[in-house]
Design a protein around this motif. Structure first.
Motif, PDB file in Angstrom:
ATOM      1  N   GLN A  96     -18.785  -5.665 -48.911  1.00  0.00           N
ATOM      2  CA  GLN A  96     -17.436  -5.713 -48.842  1.00  0.00           C
ATOM      3  C   GLN A  96     -16.887  -7.234 -48.997  1.00  0.00           C
ATOM      4  O   GLN A  96     -17.613  -7.986 -49.097  1.00  0.00           O
ATOM      5  CB  GLN A  96     -16.965  -4.779 -47.547  1.00  0.00           C
ATOM      6  CG  GLN A  96     -17.311  -3.288 -47.506  1.00  0.00           C
ATOM      7  CD  GLN A  96     -16.559  -2.514 -48.456  1.00  0.00           C
ATOM      8  OE1 GLN A  96     -15.490  -2.756 -48.613  1.00  0.00           O
ATOM      9  NE2 GLN A  96     -17.390  -1.850 -48.988  1.00  0.00           N
ATOM     10  N   LEU A 106      -3.469  -6.691 -48.930  1.00  0.00           N
ATOM     11  CA  LEU A 106      -3.092  -5.477 -48.444  1.00  0.00           C
ATOM     12  C   LEU A 106      -1.943  -4.836 -49.207  1.00  0.00           C
ATOM     13  O   LEU A 106      -0.956  -5.388 -49.426  1.00  0.00           O
ATOM     14  CB  LEU A 106      -2.445  -5.637 -46.673  1.00  0.00           C
ATOM     15  CG  LEU A 106      -3.647  -6.695 -45.944  1.00  0.00           C
ATOM     16  CD1 LEU A 106      -2.817  -6.661 -44.639  1.00  0.00           C
ATOM     17  CD2 LEU A 106      -4.742  -5.817 -45.821  1.00  0.00           C
ATOM     18  N   ASP A 113      -3.345   1.530 -40.690  1.00  0.00           N
ATOM     19  CA  ASP A 113      -4.607   2.738 -40.192  1.00  0.00           C
ATOM     20  C   ASP A 113      -4.913   3.218 -41.762  1.00  0.00           C
ATOM     21  O   ASP A 113      -6.164   3.464 -41.936  1.00  0.00           O
ATOM     22  CB  ASP A 113      -4.223   3.744 -39.238  1.00  0.00           C
ATOM     23  CG  ASP A 113      -2.892   4.508 -39.861  1.00  0.00           C
ATOM     24  OD1 ASP A 113      -2.090   4.141 -40.605  1.00  0.00           O
ATOM     25  OD2 ASP A 113      -2.610   5.632 -39.133  1.00  0.00           O
ATOM     26  N   ILE A 115      -4.733   1.669 -44.588  1.00  0.00           N
ATOM     27  CA  ILE A 115      -5.409   0.405 -45.092  1.00  0.00           C
ATOM     28  C   ILE A 115      -7.041   0.462 -44.668  1.00  0.00           C
ATOM     29  O   ILE A 115      -7.920   0.401 -45.469  1.00  0.00           O
ATOM     30  CB  ILE A 115      -4.646  -0.871 -44.899  1.00  0.00           C
ATOM     31  CG1 ILE A 115      -3.544  -0.786 -45.516  1.00  0.00           C
ATOM     32  CG2 ILE A 115      -5.520  -2.133 -45.373  1.00  0.00           C
ATOM     33  CD1 ILE A 115      -2.711  -1.885 -45.403  1.00  0.00           C
ATOM     34  N   ILE A 116      -6.933   0.276 -43.515  1.00  0.00           N
ATOM     35  CA  ILE A 116      -8.314   0.294 -42.615  1.00  0.00           C
ATOM     36  C   ILE A 116      -9.246   1.414 -42.882  1.00  0.00           C
ATOM     37  O   ILE A 116     -10.503   1.311 -43.283  1.00  0.00           O
ATOM     38  CB  ILE A 116      -8.212  -0.254 -41.183  1.00  0.00           C
ATOM     39  CG1 ILE A 116      -7.525  -1.405 -40.827  1.00  0.00           C
ATOM     40  CG2 ILE A 116      -9.562  -0.224 -40.664  1.00  0.00           C
ATOM     41  CD1 ILE A 116      -7.362  -1.591 -39.406  1.00  0.00           C
ATOM     42  N   GLU A 118      -9.282   3.405 -45.503  1.00  0.00           N
ATOM     43  CA  GLU A 118      -9.417   3.740 -47.058  1.00  0.00           C
ATOM     44  C   GLU A 118     -10.735   3.872 -47.484  1.00  0.00           C
ATOM     45  O   GLU A 118     -11.293   4.907 -47.938  1.00  0.00           O
ATOM     46  CB  GLU A 118      -8.761   2.887 -48.033  1.00  0.00           C
ATOM     47  CG  GLU A 118      -8.906   3.411 -49.252  1.00  0.00           C
ATOM     48  CD  GLU A 118      -8.121   2.465 -50.247  1.00  0.00           C
ATOM     49  OE1 GLU A 118      -7.958   1.473 -50.233  1.00  0.00           O
ATOM     50  OE2 GLU A 118      -7.266   3.389 -50.929  1.00  0.00           O
ATOM     51  N   VAL A 135     -10.642   3.606 -36.437  1.00  0.00           N
ATOM     52  CA  VAL A 135      -9.755   2.521 -36.845  1.00  0.00           C
ATOM     53  C   VAL A 135      -9.579   1.951 -35.612  1.00  0.00           C
ATOM     54  O   VAL A 135      -9.386   0.754 -35.517  1.00  0.00           O
ATOM     55  CB  VAL A 135      -8.231   3.288 -37.387  1.00  0.00           C
ATOM     56  CG1 VAL A 135      -7.306   2.273 -37.289  1.00  0.00           C
ATOM     57  CG2 VAL A 135      -8.566   3.789 -39.025  1.00  0.00           C
ATOM     58  N   ARG A 168     -10.918  -3.840 -42.192  1.00  0.00           N
ATOM     59  CA  ARG A 168     -11.244  -2.969 -43.421  1.00  0.00           C
ATOM     60  C   ARG A 168     -12.340  -3.326 -43.939  1.00  0.00           C
ATOM     61  O   ARG A 168     -13.148  -2.190 -44.325  1.00  0.00           O
ATOM     62  CB  ARG A 168      -9.884  -3.225 -44.333  1.00  0.00           C
ATOM     63  CG  ARG A 168     -10.296  -2.453 -45.751  1.00  0.00           C
ATOM     64  CD  ARG A 168      -9.242  -2.750 -46.521  1.00  0.00           C
ATOM     65  NE  ARG A 168      -9.700  -2.402 -48.116  1.00  0.00           N
ATOM     66  CZ  ARG A 168      -9.234  -1.432 -48.934  1.00  0.00           C
ATOM     67  NH1 ARG A 168      -8.261  -0.555 -48.158  1.00  0.00           N
ATOM     68  NH2 ARG A 168      -9.644  -1.268 -49.908  1.00  0.00           N
ATOM     69  N   SER A 169     -12.813  -4.320 -44.211  1.00  0.00           N
ATOM     70  CA  SER A 169     -13.897  -4.821 -44.754  1.00  0.00           C
ATOM     71  C   SER A 169     -15.170  -4.231 -44.060  1.00  0.00           C
ATOM     72  O   SER A 169     -16.284  -4.036 -44.597  1.00  0.00           O
ATOM     73  CB  SER A 169     -14.088  -6.249 -44.956  1.00  0.00           C
ATOM     74  OG  SER A 169     -14.361  -7.094 -43.754  1.00  0.00           O
ATOM     75  N   ALA A 171     -15.299  -1.639 -42.161  1.00  0.00           N
ATOM     76  CA  ALA A 171     -15.069  -0.128 -41.878  1.00  0.00           C
ATOM     77  C   ALA A 171     -16.391   0.765 -42.346  1.00  0.00           C
ATOM     78  O   ALA A 171     -16.944   1.698 -41.624  1.00  0.00           O
ATOM     79  CB  ALA A 171     -13.996   0.635 -42.722  1.00  0.00           C
TER      80      ALA A 171
ATOM     81  N   ALA C 198     -14.035  -1.040 -52.244  1.00  0.00           N
ATOM     82  CA  ALA C 198     -14.174   0.041 -51.204  1.00  0.00           C
ATOM     83  C   ALA C 198     -14.854   1.574 -51.870  1.00  0.00           C
ATOM     84  O   ALA C 198     -14.944   2.375 -51.142  1.00  0.00           O
ATOM     85  CB  ALA C 198     -12.872   0.279 -50.559  1.00  0.00           C
TER      86      ALA C 198
END
Lengths: 328, 321, 301
Positions: A96, A106, A113, A115-116, A118, A135, A168-169, A171, C198
């Motif tokens: 990531q 972003l 939420d 965004i994270i 996804e 999240v 996010r990276s 997740a 992603a």
């Protein structure tokens, strides 16, 4: 697992330049040329160099945003080109990224939420309750309050947005995170927070980092290994403390001497390089650094040096080759 | 001798309907001596750029200098007419901005742009202005100035463009040069070249300089004095060596500790908690108190006055008084 | 360096702002008058049945060419006079608003959907898809819009729905061009790169990351296009290939009224003309405001 997470072997990327009648290929930009490195689990490789040296292209190659012209990337020992679809998916999950500008990275029309989550919802089938739980855990991990989840990115400051980008990276519990100038767009008083957060996450989750920055002190602070690039080539690579304390390649020496002091009393030899970085469209023959090098010899204009072991790191410079010929 | 002295300068931004007042620069006093270099350090929104624009009276329409005096070479710039100010700007006070590409007009040659201030301020003829332009390019170490004068900005590299901007700045022999983040867009080795050039120009021409930056490393390398701004106020000012060794304000101390140092290896950094304040809604009392590790009860209610800590070293902190 | 000082600059700027506000009927930037005019026209169109005093399509030949009520020979029964068939001009204007707005809005929306979709595909996918869509767009834009519309109208025949389709078919290219440009720059933004990292599919990226970020531009463009589309509709009606008579379209009223202009029957042309002008001007001013508000980068449009 003992081996490296990601290895690059003779990685090369040339961009064709089209021009003239019928858009013929008139030249190539050698953005990345025969670059090799490996990143071990839980370790950080710092990549430094000036604009046009190829460090960002290298990051894109690792992220599969660009296809290499030659060379290969190995993921846990296997060549990416031989991987089938599902295994390639596994690579994408494991690698990531966090980019420089938290305002551009972003989507302004998505809530935090979304965004994270996804990457999560793209790769896994999860109920909405489970997603919300994950999240919340990620937000906690990066030190943001729970209620951030319902807000839009513009309601946060630069440092907080970078925390969102980091959440996010993480997740998908990746193995490697590519950090491309993660703090250079942030205010000075925020940078230490983010660097500390990244260090803590690495210790906690066993992450590997590919850390790209132009702030040498930050790279030295974050990295276990440092690779110095000049015009698409790695000119020196080795243990971070060793390279930072006693750089060997004349370019590395000049670069570290150009780094600003942290204290007015700090005395060090100042090497001011003449000239500017030549265009990667027409890199100089022989050693690409020789037109600016204070130690250039006649041989440097003819022969390109290869990376050889010298004082505990690899250096590509004729100065250290002694009498033994360059071939190994 | 003092070249420039600011006395209690305040510049405020007033929103369109006059409802919100932002104190971008709040009661700032400082001096710059002949041949001295002052570094003004602060984060985005700290008011450092507004301070510089106030000096030149080049503020955007929404901003207003509400009080204070700006003494430059024995005259208060705030009492001057616009016509008189025009003779100060570019001639006696020059400025270098962050982005050289935006500072140069893409439609004119390098020679035209370097010669322009000479023709405007000194009424030089085209021929002699161009001859001086070539000299100036040589002074900023541009190779082959005879051919470069006929080129356009897009034909030059970033480092070269910024040197052209430098040549324009020194063309009329100013006494004071204000540099606002002049090397932020440059690469490390090019930055080193440029800083070296500025230092040489300063020595050769006896210039005073104000360096506006967020980078303490530039201050350490370039400046004699440093003024630290936070939320529009000067929180600490003094000689560089003294500030770096014994800063009196917790913000300066924290800032110095939070910067990674090459020699420290992978030692954990001391971070400053929280976020920089919103300039529109500053915390009451000392603006730094929500992030301050040494906060006292008093800091939450009353803004501390400027206190002399030592010779020419001042601080705005209750701990120092 | 620029010479104007802060105070001189601000007073001149203030005067300019004031002048501009006056010219564009603005207060604090918001275009009050244009929005007011548009709202009134929309309300009139919606409540045409209630507001119109007479049937717009039926006239009394005995009441032909009656002038507006305030002129000699006018009656209070026909406030804005009657036309060559004795139909009430006010009622025809009221119902004409409905025709103009319905045709205008629908054409703009259809063109918008088509153009935006093709613009996104073209910009994001690139390659041959981009080549094909953009060459078609170039060819389309090379044709004079009105001639092209007349040609299409001659083929499909006149009806209100056909006019909508014709206008959408003529004007979708404007959207495709602008949206494609937006997409090209969005594509390079980090959040799109991170979506690829992603693992999002192209479809997901276009739907979730590209589309919501071009919607603003689409709305701005639609507002600006509204004026163009309404003028084209009026022109087509004027030329007799638009909304078929006896339906009360403003363009049609202009065409019918032009014969009476020499005879002094000014109200038959001036009134529908004024209506068209007010509608188009309001739409353009609102569009200008939206453009500046939503996206400063679109200013060069």
């Amino acid at each position: 697992m003992a081996g490296p997470v990601v290895e690059a072997l003779h990685l090369t990327k040339h961009f064709p330049v089209r021009g003239g009648f019928l858009a013929r290929e008139t030249a190539v930009v050698r953005a990345v040329d025969e670059v090799s490195f490996s990143i071990e689990p839980g370790r950080t490789l710092g990549l430094v160099g000036e604009s046009g040296c190829g460090k960002t292209t290298t990051a894109k190659l690792v992220l599969l945003l660009e296809q290499p012209t030659a060379g290969m990337i190995r993921f846990e020992g296997r060549d990416l080109q031989t991987l089938d679809r599902t295994m390639l998916h596994g690579y994408r999950r494991s690698v990531q990224a966090v980019f420089q500008d938290p305002f551009a990275s972003l989507n302004p029309r998505m809530r935090v939420d979304q965004i994270i989550a996804e990457p999560l919802v793209t790769h896994e089938r999860l109920g909405s309750g489970e997603v919300a739980k994950r999240v919340a855990r990620l937000l906690e991990l990066v030190g943001l309050p729970d209620r951030s989840a319902d807000l839009f990115p513009h309601e946060f400051s630069g440092g907080q947005r970078q925390r969102i980008a980091i959440a996010r990276s993480l997740a998908l519990s990746p193995k490697l995170v590519v950090l491309d100038e993660p703090v250079s767009a942030l205010d000075v008083s925020i940078r230490a927070q983010i660097l500390n957060l990244l260090r803590d996450l690495q210790a906690q989750l066993g992450l590997s980092y590919l850390f790209i920055a132009h702030d040498l002190a930050a790279v030295a602070h974050m990295s276990h290994t440092i690779a110095v690039m000049y015009l698409g080539r790695i000119v020196e690579i080795g243990d971070a403390a060793t390279v930072a304390a006693t750089p060997k390649h004349p370019y590395t020496q000049a670069l570290f001497s150009a780094a600003l002091p942290s204290h007015p009393g700090e005395k060090r030899e100042e090497i001011i390089l003449a000239g500017e970085v030549p265009s990667p469209l027409a890199p100089p023959a022989g050693c690409r650094f020789h037109p600016r090098c204070p130690h250039a010899m006649e041989r440097c204009g003819r022969e390109e040096p290869t990376l050889l072991r010298e004082a505990g790191r690899l250096v590509a410079c004729h100065l250290y080759e002694g009498v033994i010929p360059a071939r190994s | 001798m003092k070249l420039l002295e600011l006395r209690h300068l305040s510049t405020h931004y007033v929103s369109a309907r006059g409802a919100r007042v932002t104190r971008a620069v709040d009661d700032v006093s400082l001096t710059v001596g002949e041949g001295e270099t002052l570094g003004i350090v602060g984060e985005s929104g700290s008011g450092k750029t507004t301070l510089a624009l106030s000096l030149l009276r080049l503020l955007p329409p929404a901003a207003r200098i509400v009080s204070g005096e700006i003494w430059f070479e024995g005259e208060d710039l705030l009492t001057k007419s616009h016509r008189e100010m025009r003779r100060v700007r570019g001639k006696r006070i020059a400025m270098i901005l962050q982005d050289p590409l935006a500072s140069l007009n893409p439609l004119f040659t390098v020679g035209d742009q370097v010669a322009e201030p000479l023709r405007v301020h000194e009424g030089a003829s085209r021929g002699s202005a161009w001859a001086r332009a070539r000299e100036l390019l040589r002074a900023v170490r541009i190779a082959a100035p005879e051919t470069r004068v006929r080129e356009y900005p897009h034909q030059l590299s970033g480092g070269m463009r910024q040197r052209i901007v430098g040549a324009i700045a020194i063309s009329c022999g100013p006494r004071l040069l204000i540099a606002d983040e002049p090397t932020t867009s440059l690469d490390l080795t090019i930055q080193a070249q440029y800083l070296q050039l500025l230092r040489d120009l300063q020595r050769d021409r006896g210039l005073s300089m104000i360096f506006i930056t967020h980078n303490l490393g530039i201050v350490a390398r370039m400046c004699d004095h440093v003024a630290v701004m936070y939320a529009g106020r000067l929180v600490e000012a003094g000689p560089v060596a003294r500030i770096f060794s014994s800063a009196a304000h917790p913000y300066t101390q924290a800032l110095l500790e939070s910067i990674p140092r090459m020699a420290d290896g992978r030692k954990r950094l001391t971070a400053i908690d929280g976020q920089p304040p919103d300039p529109v809604a500053l915390p009451p009392g000392c603006a730094f108190h929500p992030r301050c590790p040494k906060v006292l009860d008093r800091c939450r209610k009353e803004a501390p006055p400027e206190v002399r800590v030592a010779a020419s070293h001042t601080s705005r902190c209750w701990l120092a008084s | 360096m620029n010479g104007s000082g802060p105070a001189a600059g601000s007073s001149r700027a203030a005067a300019l702002t004031l002048a501009w506000r006056f010219a564009s009927f603005r207060s604090e930037g918001f275009p009050v008058l244009p929005v007011l005019i548009l709202s009134v026209l929309v309300l009139v169109a919606v409540f045409a049945n209630v507001l119109a005093p007479h049937d717009p399509e039926v006239g009394a030949l005995g009441d032909r060419f009656r002038p507006p009520a305030w002129q000699e020979g006018g009656t209070r029964d026909h406030l804005l006079g009657t036309d060559h068939l004795g139909r009430d001009v006010l009622s025809r204007l009221v119902f004409g608003a409905r025709v103009s707005l319905v045709v205008g809005f629908m054409a703009v929306i259809f063109a918008g959907i088509l153009g935006t979709a093709l613009g996104i595909l073209s910009g994001y996918l690139g390659g041959w898809v981009d080549q094909v869509i953009m060459r078609v767009t170039d060819a389309w834009l090379a044709l004079p819009a009105l001639t092209f519309a007349i040609f299409l109208a001659a083929i499909v025949g006149p009806s209100a729905m056909n006019i909508v389709i014709i206008l959408a078919a003529v004007y979708w290219t404007r959207y495709a061009r602008v949206i494609r440009g937006e997409v090209l720059s969005l594509k390079e933004r980090d959040f799109v790169r991170l979506a690829i990292v992603a693992g999002c599919s192209k479809r997901t990226i276009m739907r979730r990351h590209i589309l919501p970020n071009v919607v603003n531009s689409g709305i701005v463009l639609a507002t600006l296009m509204l004026g163009v589309v309404i003028v084209t509709e009026a022109s087509l009606s004027f030329l007799g290939v638009g909304v078929p008579p006896p339906k009360p379209a403003w363009g049609l009223m202009l065409a019918d009224g032009k014969k009476g202009l020499m005879a002094g029957y000014w109200w038959l042309t001036v009134l529908p003309g004024t209506c068209i002008m007010l509608l188009v001007l309001s739409a353009n001013l609102l569009g200008d405001w939206l453009r500046v508000k939503f996206d400063p980068q679109l200013r060069q449009l």
